[in-house]
Design a protein around this motif. Sequence first.
Motif, PDB file in Angstrom:
ATOM      1  N   ILE A  28      30.604 -11.610   5.337  1.00 21.94           N
ATOM      2  CA  ILE A  28      31.907 -11.366   5.171  1.00 21.94           C
ATOM      3  C   ILE A  28      32.376 -11.102   3.898  1.00 21.94           C
ATOM      4  O   ILE A  28      33.032 -10.163   3.517  1.00 21.94           O
ATOM      5  CB  ILE A  28      32.894 -12.414   6.045  1.00 21.94           C
ATOM      6  CG1 ILE A  28      32.681 -12.248   7.584  1.00 21.94           C
ATOM      7  CG2 ILE A  28      34.283 -11.966   5.913  1.00 21.94           C
ATOM      8  CD1 ILE A  28      33.026 -13.306   8.240  1.00 21.94           C
ATOM      9  N   GLY A  29      32.064 -12.021   2.911  1.00 18.72           N
ATOM     10  CA  GLY A  29      32.396 -11.899   1.446  1.00 18.72           C
ATOM     11  C   GLY A  29      31.871 -10.446   1.028  1.00 18.72           C
ATOM     12  O   GLY A  29      32.376  -9.828   0.316  1.00 18.72           O
ATOM     13  N   THR A  33      33.824  -7.228  -0.697  1.00 11.57           N
ATOM     14  CA  THR A  33      33.745  -6.774  -1.893  1.00 11.57           C
ATOM     15  C   THR A  33      32.692  -5.613  -2.224  1.00 11.57           C
ATOM     16  O   THR A  33      32.296  -5.394  -3.267  1.00 11.57           O
ATOM     17  CB  THR A  33      33.167  -8.005  -2.854  1.00 11.57           C
ATOM     18  OG1 THR A  33      31.693  -8.544  -2.073  1.00 11.57           O
ATOM     19  CG2 THR A  33      33.983  -9.150  -2.879  1.00 11.57           C
ATOM     20  N   HIS A  34      32.472  -4.847  -1.181  1.00 10.95           N
ATOM     21  CA  HIS A  34      31.748  -3.571  -0.916  1.00 10.95           C
ATOM     22  C   HIS A  34      30.312  -3.845  -1.444  1.00 10.95           C
ATOM     23  O   HIS A  34      29.988  -2.710  -2.236  1.00 10.95           O
ATOM     24  CB  HIS A  34      32.481  -2.709  -1.904  1.00 10.95           C
ATOM     25  CG  HIS A  34      33.805  -2.486  -1.565  1.00 10.95           C
ATOM     26  ND1 HIS A  34      34.311  -1.642  -0.018  1.00 10.95           N
ATOM     27  CD2 HIS A  34      35.068  -2.765  -1.987  1.00 10.95           C
ATOM     28  CE1 HIS A  34      35.504  -1.587  -0.148  1.00 10.95           C
ATOM     29  NE2 HIS A  34      36.226  -2.191  -1.124  1.00 10.95           N
ATOM     30  N   GLN A  35      29.766  -4.785  -1.220  1.00 10.92           N
ATOM     31  CA  GLN A  35      28.235  -5.206  -1.153  1.00 10.92           C
ATOM     32  C   GLN A  35      27.558  -4.771   0.265  1.00 10.92           C
ATOM     33  O   GLN A  35      28.321  -5.024   1.179  1.00 10.92           O
ATOM     34  CB  GLN A  35      28.407  -6.582  -1.734  1.00 10.92           C
ATOM     35  CG  GLN A  35      28.799  -6.873  -3.085  1.00 10.92           C
ATOM     36  CD  GLN A  35      28.302  -6.176  -3.945  1.00 10.92           C
ATOM     37  OE1 GLN A  35      27.151  -5.969  -4.328  1.00 10.92           O
ATOM     38  NE2 GLN A  35      29.314  -5.519  -5.012  1.00 10.92           N
ATOM     39  N   PRO A  36      26.042  -4.588   0.120  1.00 10.26           N
ATOM     40  CA  PRO A  36      25.667  -4.643   1.451  1.00 10.26           C
ATOM     41  C   PRO A  36      25.580  -6.040   2.395  1.00 10.26           C
ATOM     42  O   PRO A  36      24.946  -6.570   1.859  1.00 10.26           O
ATOM     43  CB  PRO A  36      24.094  -4.154   0.996  1.00 10.26           C
ATOM     44  CG  PRO A  36      24.113  -4.378  -0.401  1.00 10.26           C
ATOM     45  CD  PRO A  36      25.345  -4.366  -0.993  1.00 10.26           C
ATOM     46  N   PRO A  37      26.391  -5.909   3.344  1.00 13.90           N
ATOM     47  CA  PRO A  37      26.496  -7.268   4.118  1.00 13.90           C
ATOM     48  C   PRO A  37      24.956  -7.803   4.674  1.00 13.90           C
ATOM     49  O   PRO A  37      24.780  -8.896   4.744  1.00 13.90           O
ATOM     50  CB  PRO A  37      27.585  -7.070   5.209  1.00 13.90           C
ATOM     51  CG  PRO A  37      27.928  -5.560   5.163  1.00 13.90           C
ATOM     52  CD  PRO A  37      27.251  -4.999   3.962  1.00 13.90           C
ATOM     53  N   ILE A  38      24.425  -6.837   5.442  1.00  9.69           N
ATOM     54  CA  ILE A  38      23.235  -7.029   6.190  1.00  9.69           C
ATOM     55  C   ILE A  38      22.000  -7.825   5.008  1.00  9.69           C
ATOM     56  O   ILE A  38      21.334  -8.807   5.114  1.00  9.69           O
ATOM     57  CB  ILE A  38      22.565  -5.965   6.889  1.00  9.69           C
ATOM     58  CG1 ILE A  38      23.633  -5.755   7.804  1.00  9.69           C
ATOM     59  CG2 ILE A  38      21.252  -6.473   7.473  1.00  9.69           C
ATOM     60  CD1 ILE A  38      23.809  -6.670   8.679  1.00  9.69           C
ATOM     61  N   LEU A  39      21.982  -7.029   3.767  1.00 10.70           N
ATOM     62  CA  LEU A  39      21.165  -7.604   2.859  1.00 10.70           C
ATOM     63  C   LEU A  39      21.444  -9.009   1.979  1.00 10.70           C
ATOM     64  O   LEU A  39      20.821  -9.732   2.029  1.00 10.70           O
ATOM     65  CB  LEU A  39      21.053  -6.585   1.689  1.00 10.70           C
ATOM     66  CG  LEU A  39      20.085  -6.726   0.698  1.00 10.70           C
ATOM     67  CD1 LEU A  39      18.440  -6.998   1.101  1.00 10.70           C
ATOM     68  CD2 LEU A  39      20.216  -5.465  -0.507  1.00 10.70           C
ATOM     69  N   THR A  40      22.813  -8.958   2.048  1.00  8.20           N
ATOM     70  CA  THR A  40      23.360 -10.256   1.497  1.00  8.20           C
ATOM     71  C   THR A  40      23.108 -11.439   2.502  1.00  8.20           C
ATOM     72  O   THR A  40      22.751 -12.547   2.137  1.00  8.20           O
ATOM     73  CB  THR A  40      25.013 -10.062   1.329  1.00  8.20           C
ATOM     74  OG1 THR A  40      24.991  -8.885   0.276  1.00  8.20           O
ATOM     75  CG2 THR A  40      25.346 -11.495   0.697  1.00  8.20           C
TER      76      THR A  40
END
Length: 109
Positions: A28-29, A33-40
């Motif tokens: 969710i974070g 913050t416009h990062q790739p959520p699945i990869l994160t």
Amino acid sequence: MGTFITNLIMSFLLAFGVVIGGSLFGGIGAFLTHQPPILTIKQLSNDLKIWALVVSLGGTFDSFKTFESGLFDGNLSGMIRQLLMIITGLAGAYSGRIAILWLIKGDIE
């Protein structure tokens, strides 16, 4: 023996919950913050395993003290109990990672 089984179940579920919760909230974070959520989420599920084990053991060195007394003082029952707690915590963390990978349809590595 009932208290020990309860502690094993708590150890497993605490480690499982740390990996699941930390990964999903980290995703969710990442989204915010416009990062790739699945990869994160995938990366966090791997990185949080050791912290999940620390949480499941209570974050203290009592496990290592008991393990040491088992080796040097002959208290094998305490050492075996702590070893089972560590294995259960590891199993919970690993199961949390597998559940996350299943959830995001990632490859199980």
